[in-house]
Design a protein around this motif. Structure first.
Motif, PDB file in Angstrom:
ATOM      1  N   HIS A   2       0.830  -1.208   0.000  1.00 18.75           N
ATOM      2  CA  HIS A   2       0.000   0.000   0.000  1.00 18.75           C
ATOM      3  C   HIS A   2       0.861   1.252   0.000  1.00 18.75           C
ATOM      4  CE1 HIS A   2      -3.447   2.555   0.730  1.00 18.75           C
ATOM      5  NE2 HIS A   2      -2.866   3.057   1.805  1.00 18.75           N
ATOM      6  N   ASP A   5       2.136   1.970  -3.469  1.00 18.30           N
ATOM      7  CA  ASP A   5       1.091   2.556  -4.314  1.00 18.30           C
ATOM      8  C   ASP A   5       0.947   4.047  -4.018  1.00 18.30           C
ATOM      9  OD1 ASP A   5       0.636   0.091  -5.399  1.00 18.30           O
ATOM     10  OD2 ASP A   5      -1.122  -0.346  -4.170  1.00 18.30           O
ATOM     11  N   LEU A   9       1.362   7.332  -6.565  1.00 15.07           N
ATOM     12  CA  LEU A   9       0.366   8.391  -6.705  1.00 15.07           C
ATOM     13  C   LEU A   9       0.966   9.755  -6.379  1.00 15.07           C
ATOM     14  CD1 LEU A   9      -2.743   6.610  -5.143  1.00 15.07           C
ATOM     15  CD2 LEU A   9      -2.181   6.893  -7.559  1.00 15.07           C
ATOM     16  N   SER A 125      -7.578  10.110  -6.929  1.00 13.15           N
ATOM     17  CA  SER A 125      -6.282   9.488  -6.627  1.00 13.15           C
ATOM     18  C   SER A 125      -5.208   9.890  -7.624  1.00 13.15           C
ATOM     19  CB  SER A 125      -6.418   7.955  -6.621  1.00 13.15           C
ATOM     20  OG  SER A 125      -7.401   7.540  -5.707  1.00 13.15           O
ATOM     21  N   LYS A 163      -5.017  -2.265  -9.741  1.00 18.94           N
ATOM     22  CA  LYS A 163      -5.291  -1.131  -8.859  1.00 18.94           C
ATOM     23  C   LYS A 163      -5.996   0.017  -9.598  1.00 18.94           C
ATOM     24  CE  LYS A 163      -3.703  -2.677  -5.005  1.00 18.94           C
ATOM     25  NZ  LYS A 163      -2.492  -2.179  -4.353  1.00 18.94           N
ATOM     26  N   TRP A 167      -8.462   2.671  -7.513  1.00 16.06           N
ATOM     27  CA  TRP A 167      -8.227   4.086  -7.282  1.00 16.06           C
ATOM     28  C   TRP A 167      -9.200   4.915  -8.108  1.00 16.06           C
ATOM     29  CZ3 TRP A 167      -5.345   4.784  -3.237  1.00 16.06           C
ATOM     30  CH2 TRP A 167      -4.319   3.885  -2.943  1.00 16.06           C
ATOM     31  N   LYS A 168      -9.509   6.105  -7.642  1.00 16.40           N
ATOM     32  CA  LYS A 168     -10.386   7.016  -8.377  1.00 16.40           C
ATOM     33  C   LYS A 168      -9.532   7.819  -9.352  1.00 16.40           C
ATOM     34  CE  LYS A 168     -14.044  10.462  -7.755  1.00 16.40           C
ATOM     35  NZ  LYS A 168     -14.841  11.212  -6.762  1.00 16.40           N
TER      36      LYS A 168
END
Length: 244
Positions: A2, A5, A9, A125, A163, A167-168
């Motif tokens: 996590h 990730d 981002l 995101s 993913k 994610w948005k």
């Protein structure tokens, strides 16, 4: 995992901040100025006026300043995906339609910069920014949505494919009027897998329809003459006028 990730981002934010925080002034590409020093808010209104699409674009420059008399309260560029008081459904696709030089690209840049600086829309995101001028350079190539991301946003290569649906994501496509060839919604094949290769335009059509990454937001800007490529049933359309 996590944490990795989150680092990817954050790299996306840093990359877009560098891309958007300065602009070239005049014909000298080496002359750079801070974007926020020259940005002026646009007057954005909901809906689509028939005359905005049919008049000659030169005449629309005058009409743009009068558009506030035709519609309701202005919408900040940061709020274009937020439902209005009389809307219950979430807004997923937005078409910003306005004449040449009115500031559509600057609106995109402002939205992206403020997001990258942590000021607005922090529920998003990752922002994935494309210009149709750039996409034209690879229009003869076959790509999946995944490889398209990697070409234009290599920092997102480290993000596992699975993913992308978690994610948005916000996909921004700037300058539909420069798209070659035009979008053909009536004869487009279905693509629902982000690893499935097709033409760039077919990928875009399936993003708009929600076949690809239905959770993703999509923002398209266009001059009025090209905006009718997108069927009215697809996006929530926003007209653009000059700020007064």
């Amino acid at each position: 995992e996590h944490q990795k990730d989150l680092e990817v981002l954050e790299e996306n934010k840093i990359s877009l901040k560098r891309r958007c925080e300065c602009v070239a002034e005049g014909s000298d590409a080496r002359s750079r100025t801070l974007f926020n020093n020259i940005y002026t808010d646009l007057y954005i209104i909901e809906g689509q006026s028939e005359e905005v699409n049919t008049q000659h674009e030169v005449k629309k420059l005058e009409a743009a300043s009068k558009i506030q008399n035709l519609h309701g309260s202005p919408i900040r560029c940061h709020d274009i995906f937020k439902a209005l008081p009389d809307q219950y459904a979430a807004i997923r696709v937005v078409l910003t339609n306005g004449v040449a030089g009115v500031g559509k690209t600057f609106s995109v840049q402002k939205f992206t910069l403020d997001w990258a600086q942590g000021l607005e829309n922090q529920d998003v995101s990752a922002v994935v920014l494309f210009s149709f001028r750039e996409l034209n350079l690879i229009r003869d190539q076959q790509h999946s949505l995944l490889t398209l991301l990697h070409v234009f946003h290599p920092n997102l290569q480290k993000l596992p494919a699975e993913k992308l649906a978690v994610w948005k994501l916000l996909f921004i496509f700037d300058g539909l009027d420069e798209s070659r060839p035009f979008l053909d919604f009536s004869n487009s094949r279905l693509v629902s897998d982000i690893t499935q290769k097709s033409s760039i335009n077919v990928l875009l059509i399936n993003l708009i329809k929600g076949n690809l990454l239905p959770s993703a937001l999509v923002w398209i800007t266009s001059r009025p003459a090209a905006a009718n490529q997108i069927p009215p049933s697809c996006p929530i359309q926003l007209g653009v006028g000059q700020h007064v």
